[in-house]
Motif scaffolding. Sequence first.
Motif, PDB file in Angstrom:
ATOM      1  N   LYS A  75       0.844  -1.203   0.000  1.00 15.49           N
ATOM      2  CA  LYS A  75       0.000   0.000   0.000  1.00 15.49           C
ATOM      3  C   LYS A  75       0.879   1.253   0.000  1.00 15.49           C
ATOM      4  O   LYS A  75       0.729   2.147  -0.820  1.00 15.49           O
ATOM      5  N   VAL A  93       2.553   1.615  -3.364  1.00 14.04           N
ATOM      6  CA  VAL A  93       1.765   2.218  -4.437  1.00 14.04           C
ATOM      7  C   VAL A  93       1.626   3.719  -4.215  1.00 14.04           C
ATOM      8  O   VAL A  93       1.824   4.519  -5.125  1.00 14.04           O
ATOM      9  N   LEU A  94       1.325   4.085  -2.980  1.00 17.30           N
ATOM     10  CA  LEU A  94       1.108   5.509  -2.713  1.00 17.30           C
ATOM     11  C   LEU A  94       2.368   6.314  -2.952  1.00 17.30           C
ATOM     12  O   LEU A  94       2.318   7.408  -3.485  1.00 17.30           O
ATOM     13  N   VAL A  95       3.489   5.747  -2.553  1.00 16.07           N
ATOM     14  CA  VAL A  95       4.718   6.514  -2.702  1.00 16.07           C
ATOM     15  C   VAL A  95       5.294   6.390  -4.103  1.00 16.07           C
ATOM     16  O   VAL A  95       5.519   7.380  -4.781  1.00 16.07           O
ATOM     17  N   VAL A 114       4.122   4.952  -6.978  1.00  8.49           N
ATOM     18  CA  VAL A 114       3.338   5.248  -8.170  1.00  8.49           C
ATOM     19  C   VAL A 114       2.984   6.723  -8.234  1.00  8.49           C
ATOM     20  O   VAL A 114       3.244   7.404  -9.219  1.00  8.49           O
ATOM     21  N   VAL A 115       2.433   7.219  -7.150  1.00  8.28           N
ATOM     22  CA  VAL A 115       1.989   8.604  -7.189  1.00  8.28           C
ATOM     23  C   VAL A 115       3.180   9.538  -7.220  1.00  8.28           C
ATOM     24  O   VAL A 115       3.375  10.316  -8.151  1.00  8.28           O
ATOM     25  N   PHE A 116       4.008   9.415  -6.208  1.00  8.09           N
ATOM     26  CA  PHE A 116       5.086  10.376  -6.048  1.00  8.09           C
ATOM     27  C   PHE A 116       6.180  10.152  -7.087  1.00  8.09           C
ATOM     28  O   PHE A 116       6.698  11.095  -7.668  1.00  8.09           O
TER      29      PHE A 116
END
Lengths: 336, 503
Positions: B61, B64-66, B68-70
Amino acid sequence: MLPDSNFLSVPLWIIDTLSIVTLSLHLISMNFMFGGIIILLFGKFEDKWNNPIVEKFIKLFPNAMAMTVSFGVAPLLFVQLVYPQQIYSSAIVSGWYWLLVVAVVIIAYYALYASAFSKKTDSRQKIYLSIAFVCLLYVSYIYTSVFALAEKPDLYKLLYAQNQGGTIINPDLNSYLFRWLHMLTGAVTVGGFFVALFGRKNEPAFAVGKQFYLWGMVASIATGLVYMMGLGELMKPFMKSPAIWLVLVSLVLSLGSLYFLFKKKFTVSSIMLAVSFVSMVTIRHIVRKLALIDFHDPSTMAVNPQWSPFVIFLIFFVLAIATIWYMLKLFFGKQK
Amino acid sequence: MSYPFWDIEIGYGIIMAFIAVIHVFIAHFAIGGGLYLVVAETIARKKNYLLKLQFLEKLSKFFVLVSVVFGALTGVGIWFIIGLLNPAATEILIHNFVWAWAAEWAFFTIEICAALLYFYGWKKLSPKNHLIIGWIYFISAWMSLFIINGIITFMLSPGDWITTGNFWDGFFNPTFWSSLWLRTGICIMLAGVYALFVASRLKADEFKKRLIRFNSLWAIVGLAIMMPTLVWYISTIPKEIYDAALESKLTPVVAMNASYINAMLLGVVIIVFGFLIPKRYNIVVGTLAMIFALSWFGEYEWMRESVRKPYVITNYMYANGIDVAKAETYQEEGLHEYIQFKTSDKPADLFRRACRSCHTMDGYKPLKQAFDGTDEAFIAGIIMGTQAIRGNMPPFVGAEDEAQMIASHIYTQIDKRHLSEIYNLEGTALGKKVYDVRCGKCHVFNGFNDKSESLLEITEEDIGDILDMAGEFAEEMPEFTGDAQERKALIDYIMSLNKKETE
């Protein structure tokens, strides 16, 4: 002799086609997300934050953002290939605002994730979505103003002579206010289409989507026509170009799509919308070409083909589509 | 010269470093982490350690947040920034490698889809399908590295492309392979160190012991790949570039030496806390290892960036965006004529083009301090001789009268008091300052372009003669334009060294 880098590596029409296709994908994802957020914030849904259709959108927004960004990269690459001078110069004149776009998108992205992950759907959703909305409003405004400025080389030169710090926003608001509003109302329109589509088995939600589709379309036709009327000196070449026929095609298809949506004929409606969408993106493409033709005519650029890298790209591109298709099949298929 | 120059107070180097460091850390971590996740999941599923799966799910989790987004957005951010800071170089990279960028984009899109589906699929997908998607993620992420690596290494070592202009000559350039494997090692190392960091917060039980050892294996394997490939990488950097960097002995070497120490420290931490006493691998150790790893990486990237000076694309474009091919034309006909974006202030326009992309007046790599207390003739001399200054600067590509204009432009902004007054010095201390300001930029005693031999074994009169004919030694070397007080102090200073040497 050092190699000359000022060339196109495939014939221009291939780049134009790729630009138009990928920009269409980018704008459709953007409209889904941005239009969707606006409708969720301002639409009248029953028990809004517990409404299953609303929830579905909230869950999908972060993915739509990922798609918007990803599909945005390609057209930005191609436009820099064909119009590097104009794009960078205009971006530098508005440097700080342009750069801030990245940070603002990151904030919007996390706001959408926060909204998707928050368990109880209550007024907090409203805050998250409002943050995302304000951020995206900013991004859309800067994009329109920078790309509009890129079409005015004399203006950006003049602006740069006055201020070199990158703190200028395109002051010629007349030339792009309606262009921006057309983008916004267009996003609401397409957002309305998706709400209606997702709500096809949920009458009240369908009704909300339908209303936004109808009134959004009225507004975007109005803003679009006003923008067109304001083209000024470009009007003559515009009328002589294929763009004017595409305007007609887009109008007819959009209205057709609206008609079939009201009849709940979703497949026909979607196809008509998609085709009119691509046709509108093509109009935009032609207008830029016309606006810049005296400064830079891409059809005069040297073509110095790089066929093997291009074919490899095409293979990877097809591979990407196939892989994504395959993964989605795995994901939504039966699990052993 | 067809672009405006974005004139901001913050140094370009700082902006670039800021975003690049963030992006590069995350991007490599995103690749190594992908491999880590699928391998760990395969093992966890085989042995059915349920706890471990939960651990991996949580990890993914964050991942993905770090990543993929960032990771994705800072990647786009770098692209925005290079377009603003060096549009001319960006244009070259895009025109020559557009299909590489486009192919990279194709993999980037697969990567993002796969990461999202992997993350959403822990419960929904069958183990087999989940792993398939995990592998797709890792492979596409690594392919993005493969492609972007071709473009980044091209900038340092364009190889045969310089003569052929051929895509493949530029892409598979001399540093391509060594850099690819080096970066692959970095990905694995970072994944291990990061997973160690997460595991360091678990309570000290058997699971933690197993997990720490498993993660340490990653870190050590990564390190084991990195170190030899780094040596290989350095050996593939074209010799003349590397030697020039070594000679000026500034950033690159300092960075490289610091990085060896960091790598060693990391190795020690991993072996001791990771393998020998894994239960003691606590958050402090975890943080330390993370700091060592990231500093190592930062130093490596710093070295890579600075070794390329004075070019942005070696032998093709200088770091200030000036085409090597046009340099002579500009020197003969003047630069200003070719600047397309002009203001009403000609000297300022010239100064921006020639110096501002690397220097500010008073902040990052400040010029004010370098010139305080000097005179216009000296500044003009330095401008004409920039390539001789320690630090691998590009030559000034403009006409002589333009150098003069830049000099007066700079002169209006510096401290015009006498050196002795500005720094409150006298005697040999003043002499040392005079040396640092007027000579030390190009000659360091026992260092860069050392002139000890010529200066230290001679008499006072000889030193005086040297100063009198300073302008005649080399085209790059300015005349001595200090006043009598400075001259005396300088001679006294050199004589004092002279005595020390002979004592």
